[in-house]
Design a protein around this motif. Structure first.
Motif, short mmCIF file in Angstrom:
data_model
loop_
_atom_site.label_atom_id
_atom_site.label_comp_id
_atom_site.label_asym_id
_atom_site.label_seq_id
_atom_site.Cartn_x
_atom_site.Cartn_y
_atom_site.Cartn_z
N PRO A 18 10.89 3.80 0.86
CA PRO A 18 9.67 4.63 0.83
C PRO A 18 8.39 3.83 0.58
O PRO A 18 7.34 4.18 1.11
CB PRO A 18 9.94 5.61 -0.32
N LEU A 19 8.48 2.76 -0.17
CA LEU A 19 7.26 2.01 -0.52
C LEU A 19 6.56 1.42 0.71
O LEU A 19 5.34 1.24 0.72
CB LEU A 19 7.60 0.88 -1.51
N LEU A 20 7.37 1.12 1.73
CA LEU A 20 6.79 0.45 2.90
C LEU A 20 5.83 1.35 3.67
O LEU A 20 4.99 0.87 4.41
CB LEU A 20 7.91 -0.03 3.83
N ASN A 21 6.00 2.65 3.45
CA ASN A 21 5.21 3.62 4.20
C ASN A 21 3.88 3.91 3.48
O ASN A 21 3.68 5.00 2.98
CB ASN A 21 6.06 4.89 4.34
N GLN A 22 3.03 2.92 3.40
CA GLN A 22 1.74 3.12 2.75
C GLN A 22 0.70 2.20 3.38
O GLN A 22 1.03 1.23 4.06
CB GLN A 22 1.82 2.85 1.25
N GLN A 23 -0.56 2.54 3.11
CA GLN A 23 -1.66 1.73 3.61
C GLN A 23 -2.20 0.87 2.46
O GLN A 23 -2.24 1.33 1.31
CB GLN A 23 -2.79 2.64 4.09
N VAL A 24 -2.60 -0.34 2.80
CA VAL A 24 -3.25 -1.21 1.82
C VAL A 24 -4.57 -1.66 2.43
O VAL A 24 -4.59 -2.21 3.55
CB VAL A 24 -2.36 -2.43 1.48
N ASN A 25 -5.64 -1.42 1.74
CA ASN A 25 -6.98 -1.75 2.24
C ASN A 25 -7.23 -1.18 3.64
O ASN A 25 -7.84 -1.83 4.49
CB ASN A 25 -7.20 -3.27 2.23
N GLY A 26 -6.70 0.01 3.86
CA GLY A 26 -6.95 0.71 5.13
C GLY A 26 -6.03 0.31 6.27
O GLY A 26 -6.20 0.78 7.39
N TYR A 27 -5.07 -0.56 6.00
CA TYR A 27 -4.14 -0.99 7.06
C TYR A 27 -2.70 -0.67 6.60
O TYR A 27 -2.43 -0.66 5.40
CB TYR A 27 -4.21 -2.51 7.27
N PRO A 28 -1.80 -0.47 7.57
CA PRO A 28 -0.40 -0.27 7.16
C PRO A 28 0.09 -1.52 6.43
O PRO A 28 -0.17 -2.64 6.87
CB PRO A 28 0.35 -0.10 8.49
N LEU A 29 0.77 -1.30 5.31
CA LEU A 29 1.27 -2.44 4.53
C LEU A 29 2.24 -3.29 5.36
O LEU A 29 3.17 -2.77 5.98
CB LEU A 29 2.01 -1.93 3.29
N VAL A 30 2.00 -4.61 5.35
CA VAL A 30 2.96 -5.56 5.92
C VAL A 30 3.42 -6.44 4.76
O VAL A 30 2.67 -7.30 4.28
CB VAL A 30 2.32 -6.41 7.04
N TYR A 31 4.63 -6.19 4.30
CA TYR A 31 5.09 -6.85 3.08
C TYR A 31 5.90 -8.11 3.43
O TYR A 31 7.05 -8.01 3.88
CB TYR A 31 5.94 -5.87 2.25
N LEU A 32 5.26 -9.27 3.24
CA LEU A 32 5.93 -10.54 3.57
C LEU A 32 6.03 -11.42 2.32
O LEU A 32 5.84 -12.63 2.38
CB LEU A 32 5.15 -11.26 4.68
N ASP A 33 6.33 -10.77 1.19
CA ASP A 33 6.49 -11.52 -0.06
C ASP A 33 7.89 -11.26 -0.64
O ASP A 33 8.07 -11.09 -1.84
CB ASP A 33 5.40 -11.12 -1.06
N ASN A 34 8.84 -11.25 0.25
CA ASN A 34 10.21 -10.87 -0.16
C ASN A 34 10.92 -11.92 -0.98
O ASN A 34 11.86 -11.61 -1.70
CB ASN A 34 11.02 -10.52 1.09
N ALA A 35 10.50 -13.18 -0.87
CA ALA A 35 11.14 -14.21 -1.69
C ALA A 35 10.75 -14.02 -3.15
O ALA A 35 11.46 -14.44 -4.06
CB ALA A 35 10.74 -15.60 -1.21
N ALA A 36 9.60 -13.38 -3.39
CA ALA A 36 9.19 -13.10 -4.79
C ALA A 36 9.97 -11.89 -5.29
O ALA A 36 10.52 -11.92 -6.40
CB ALA A 36 7.70 -12.84 -4.86
N SER A 37 10.02 -10.83 -4.51
CA SER A 37 10.83 -9.66 -4.87
C SER A 37 10.94 -8.76 -3.65
O SER A 37 9.96 -8.60 -2.92
CB SER A 37 10.18 -8.89 -6.03
N THR A 38 12.12 -8.19 -3.46
CA THR A 38 12.31 -7.28 -2.33
C THR A 38 11.99 -5.85 -2.74
O THR A 38 12.02 -5.51 -3.92
CB THR A 38 13.77 -7.30 -1.86
N GLN A 39 11.72 -5.00 -1.76
CA GLN A 39 11.56 -3.56 -2.03
C GLN A 39 12.94 -2.92 -2.17
O GLN A 39 13.96 -3.57 -1.89
CB GLN A 39 10.75 -2.91 -0.91
N LYS A 40 12.94 -1.69 -2.66
CA LYS A 40 14.22 -1.04 -3.00
C LYS A 40 14.47 0.17 -2.10
O LYS A 40 13.55 0.99 -1.91
CB LYS A 40 14.24 -0.54 -4.45
#
Ligand code: PMP
Length: 404
Positions: free
Chosen positions: A11-33
């Protein structure tokens, strides 16, 4: 499973950040659930919350049984032979500290050497460096080659000095390089050294079988494999864990307490003082079930696709330097662009909805070795898409036009 179906579970991936769809490329730090993990945590507090290993009452027994089910699941997931070999910790960092502290109390002496690598995360570097300072043992560091890989010749040279233990990352959190765990372990054992593998980046990206690896210890964190924070695992060979003194003292880890002395519980509880992270432990099994359902073949294939697309897009960018050899990459790519400060790239990408990591990545020895203050790192997971990678490359080009 299609990536679009997998994404629906997060569910977390379905959000906007600064007006753009979130592109989460920091998975080595922590993955989403995935939703299943989020529900497992909520369900525990809604219907099972109670302390483990202590109560005769229904809730405590149910909680204990669910928590211990995770231990069995982890044992099987890692190919370990006994549940006693699976110790729950807060994560990789605590697991390494447990070992380093135990080794420095009665095992390491000034005659010993601990061999780490220059590509180790601070979590697998500093605890051993400090254990050596406490015990008088020598702390030795193996450099990597220019392409980020470990040279077997250089390793053998170091092994001739007869280190007591060799520690190294399964996969480097900066270079993405997958180290040949089985080969390094066999070589270290041939020289009488023990082996600790930091699996923080390995566990989510390729199958781990500790019996096949034959490593003595393998440590990892739940939050890097779609599970909760606050829970991690130390695998150790039973005979070795039995010889190590406990790390922390208190409830759960004792057998008999007298006024002047205490005898300790059997494995694995000897190393699990106090109330563990129960909800997180239970939900860890749900995370591993998710990974099992997707399968490492699909994970490996998908992440290789993403990495290849990213390499293709990045390689033509003027002035870019990508660290680490391409052919041995897992889902991590780190780079710098000549004349541009890595931090500025991260800030501008964030304005475009893209989460990447910038800085030293808790690997200052490697940064010093590469002679850079830091770099940009993008890291992929099973829910990332090729179009996200394309958007990332386009956005990077735009950011560079603004910065140059
Ligand atoms: N080792 C490596 C290779 C890592 O990537 C990390 C997390 N960045 C750690 C250790 C530390 O993990 P944790 O913070 O979960 O203890």
């Amino acid at each position: 499973m299609r990536t679009s179906d997998i994404r629906q579970e997060f569910p977390l991936l379905n959000q906007q950040v600064n007006g753009y769809p979130l592109v989460y490329l920091d998975n080595a730090a922590s993955t989403q659930k995935p939703e299943s993990v989020l529900s497992a945590i909520g369900d525990y507090y809604r219907s099972l919350n109670s302390n483990v290993h202590r109560g005769v009452h229904h809730l405590s027994q149910q909680a204990t049984s669910a928590f211990e089910d995770t231990r069995e699941y982890v044992r099987n997931f890692m190919g370990a032979s006994a549940k006693e070999e699976i110790i729950f910790t807060r994560g990789t960092t605590e697991a390494v500290n447990l070992l380093a502290e135990s080794f420095s109390r009665g095992i390491l002496s000034p005659a010993d050497t601990v061999l780490a690598t220059v590509s180790d995360h601070h979590s697998n570097f500093v605890p051993w460096q400090q254990a050596c300072l406490r015990s008088g043992a020598k702390f030795d560091v193996l450099p990597v080659q220019a392409n980020g890989t470990i040279s077997m010749e250089l390793l053998e040279e170091k092994l001739r000095q007869k280190p007591r233990i060799v520690v190294f990352p399964h996969i480097s959190n900066v270079l993405g390089i997958v180290n040949p765990v089985k080969q390094i372990t066999a070589m270290a054992h041939a020289y009488g050294a023990l082996v600790l593998v930091d699996g923080a980046q390995g566990i989510a990206h390729c199958p781990v079988n500790v019996c096949d690896f034959d490593c003595d210890f393998y440590v990892w964190s739940g939050h890097k494999i779609y599970g909760p924070t606050g829970i991690g695992v130390l695998y150790g060979k039973k005979a070795l864990l039995e010889q190590l003194p406990p790390y922390q003292f208190g409830g759960e880890m004792i057998e008999e307490v007298e006024w002047q002395q205490t005898s300790f519980a059997a494995l694995p509880y000897k190393f699990e003082a106090g109330t563990p992270a129960i909800a997180e432990g239970i939900a860890l099994k749900t995370a591993l079930e998710f990974v099992h359902r997707v399968g490492f073949d699909a994970i490996g294939q998908h992440e290789a696709d993403l990495v290849n697309h990213a390499f293709e897009g990045l390689k033509d960018i003027e002035g870019i330097e990508i660290y680490g050899e391409k052919t041995r990459h897992s889902g991590v790519i780190s780079f710098n662009v000549k004349g541009v400060y890595h931090y500025d790239i991260g800030v501008i990408l964030d304005q475009m909805g893209i989460a990447v990591r910038t800085g030293h990545h808790c690997a200052q020895p490697l940064m010093k070795f590469l002679n850079i203050p830091g770099c940009v790192r993008c890291s992929f997971a099973i829910y990332n898409t090729v179009s996200e990678v394309e958007y990332f490359v386009e956005s990077l080009q735009k950011a560079l036009r603004m910065l140059r």
